[in-house]
Write a protein that holds these residues in place. Sequence first.
Motif, PDB file in Angstrom:
ATOM      1  N   UNK A  13     -40.704  23.153   3.794  1.00 39.94           N
ATOM      2  CA  UNK A  13     -40.927  22.334   4.990  1.00 39.94           C
ATOM      3  C   UNK A  13     -40.207  22.863   6.228  1.00 39.94           C
ATOM      4  N   UNK A  14     -39.496  23.964   6.085  1.00 38.79           N
ATOM      5  CA  UNK A  14     -38.837  24.561   7.239  1.00 38.79           C
ATOM      6  C   UNK A  14     -37.671  23.748   7.767  1.00 38.79           C
ATOM      7  N   UNK A  15     -36.992  23.036   6.855  1.00 36.55           N
ATOM      8  CA  UNK A  15     -35.899  22.159   7.292  1.00 36.55           C
ATOM      9  C   UNK A  15     -34.546  22.683   6.809  1.00 36.55           C
ATOM     10  N   UNK A  16     -33.578  22.726   7.718  1.00 32.02           N
ATOM     11  CA  UNK A  16     -32.200  23.033   7.313  1.00 32.02           C
ATOM     12  C   UNK A  16     -31.609  21.724   6.800  1.00 32.02           C
ATOM     13  N   UNK A  17     -31.452  21.605   5.490  1.00 34.94           N
ATOM     14  CA  UNK A  17     -30.923  20.350   4.949  1.00 34.94           C
ATOM     15  C   UNK A  17     -29.444  20.215   5.262  1.00 34.94           C
ATOM     16  N   UNK A  18     -28.720  21.301   5.044  1.00 37.37           N
ATOM     17  CA  UNK A  18     -27.293  21.278   5.362  1.00 37.37           C
ATOM     18  C   UNK A  18     -26.796  22.682   5.646  1.00 37.37           C
ATOM     19  N   UNK A  19     -26.221  22.849   6.819  1.00 41.17           N
ATOM     20  CA  UNK A  19     -25.529  24.100   7.101  1.00 41.17           C
ATOM     21  C   UNK A  19     -24.131  23.737   7.585  1.00 41.17           C
ATOM     22  N   UNK A  20     -23.144  23.913   6.699  1.00 39.66           N
ATOM     23  CA  UNK A  20     -21.780  23.572   7.106  1.00 39.66           C
ATOM     24  C   UNK A  20     -21.297  24.556   8.173  1.00 39.66           C
ATOM     25  N   UNK A  21     -21.822  25.782   8.128  1.00 39.90           N
ATOM     26  CA  UNK A  21     -21.442  26.788   9.128  1.00 39.90           C
ATOM     27  C   UNK A  21     -21.732  26.292  10.550  1.00 39.90           C
ATOM     28  N   UNK A  22     -22.902  25.684  10.741  1.00 43.95           N
ATOM     29  CA  UNK A  22     -23.291  25.252  12.090  1.00 43.95           C
ATOM     30  C   UNK A  22     -23.172  23.744  12.298  1.00 43.95           C
ATOM     31  N   UNK A  23     -22.855  23.008  11.230  1.00 44.43           N
ATOM     32  CA  UNK A  23     -22.797  21.558  11.337  1.00 44.43           C
ATOM     33  C   UNK A  23     -24.179  20.928  11.478  1.00 44.43           C
TER      34      UNK A  23
END
Length: 392
Positions: A161-171
């Motif tokens: 689906x092209x979704x960033x579920x979680x990126x702790x690097x970028x918040x």
Amino acid sequence: MKKIVKQDQDVIKQHNKLMILDIIKKQRPISRAEITKITGMSATSIGRFVSELCEEGVIRETELTSSGVGRKAIMLDIEPGAIYTIGVDIEKKRISFGIMDFSESIIVYHRIDYQAQKANPEETADLICREIRGLIERQGIPYEKVIGVGIGVPGVIDYENGVVQLSTTFGWKGVAFADLIERELRIKTVIDNDLKVKILSEYLYGSAKGSNKTALIGIGTGIGSALIINGEVFRGGSNSAGELGHTTLDPNGNLCECGKRGCLQTYIDENSLILEARRVTDISDVRQVFAAARNDERWAKEIVSRTALYIGITINNIVCMYNPDTVILSGDLVENFREIVDLVDQHSEQVIWEPFKGKFKVIPSELRGDAIVMGAGALAMQHFAPLAGSWT
Ligand SMILES: [Zn+2]
């Protein structure tokens, strides 16, 4: 009834044409006779499809001396300028771009210093779109020939689906990033976890070429891994296979940012090295640890050696689980401080389980900094090329 038959014929025709294009792309340059032999189709059909593909500007004829006989033979090759994709690598402190042509060469690279964690996702998407537009324009490529954008993002990515579920690097949490890019650029966009993009790249163009089963371990500000089996990236149930950083090494160990104790990343990521070093001296950068180790300072050598030991243990765990033929070490820590690879090697006698000794090779990443840009371009090519252009 007649109409259905006609449609079926069209589908078969289209399928055969794409198959021929695929053969030319993978085995280029190749002669019409060889394609006839591979497909078992008639020379007349091959001739017709080839002329159509030539007319559409997707392939071209080249003249080559055939081996042995010395007679000139007309060979077929793809037209590199037929279509293009854009590969993007979003890292902590910079964003890298590349334009990939149909022959899968990156024709131009572009890098900017940028810290995505200091902006919101929309601002970052805007910037990426601006940079991509500028890049296409400067290269003088017709906009409609760019058929896809691929982006590698550190984090847990809902790839379908092209979704960033979680990126702790970028918040980032629950960001439909592919959509943001696609809407603005009107170019189809696919996003994936950075290490999954990287391993695809190593498989297609780098250290894992020809390997059936490769594992990649990324060690830097975070820890992750990826696995590719016969050219297919292993994704797991929700595309999160390989999130190694929070596997538990010691339930009584160091407290991790995730709230648990003894996660792998609290032993080998850059931050953990810095925290260890601060017990002895006031430093702020992992480079200082390695500089001190090169200078024979005991505390630093101790930290580097312990890190190598834990990397060795991680390799052993991965090998026991997946039995890969190749393990690629990548990420800033390995790429900037190559001496750690030798140290890992020295520890392997101690940490690798007997049956696996000598059954796999450990190699540092070959493509280093460019791997994700190349892999992201390839990912977009795999996703969008068969549907693109005039041959759909
Ligand atoms: Zn953790």
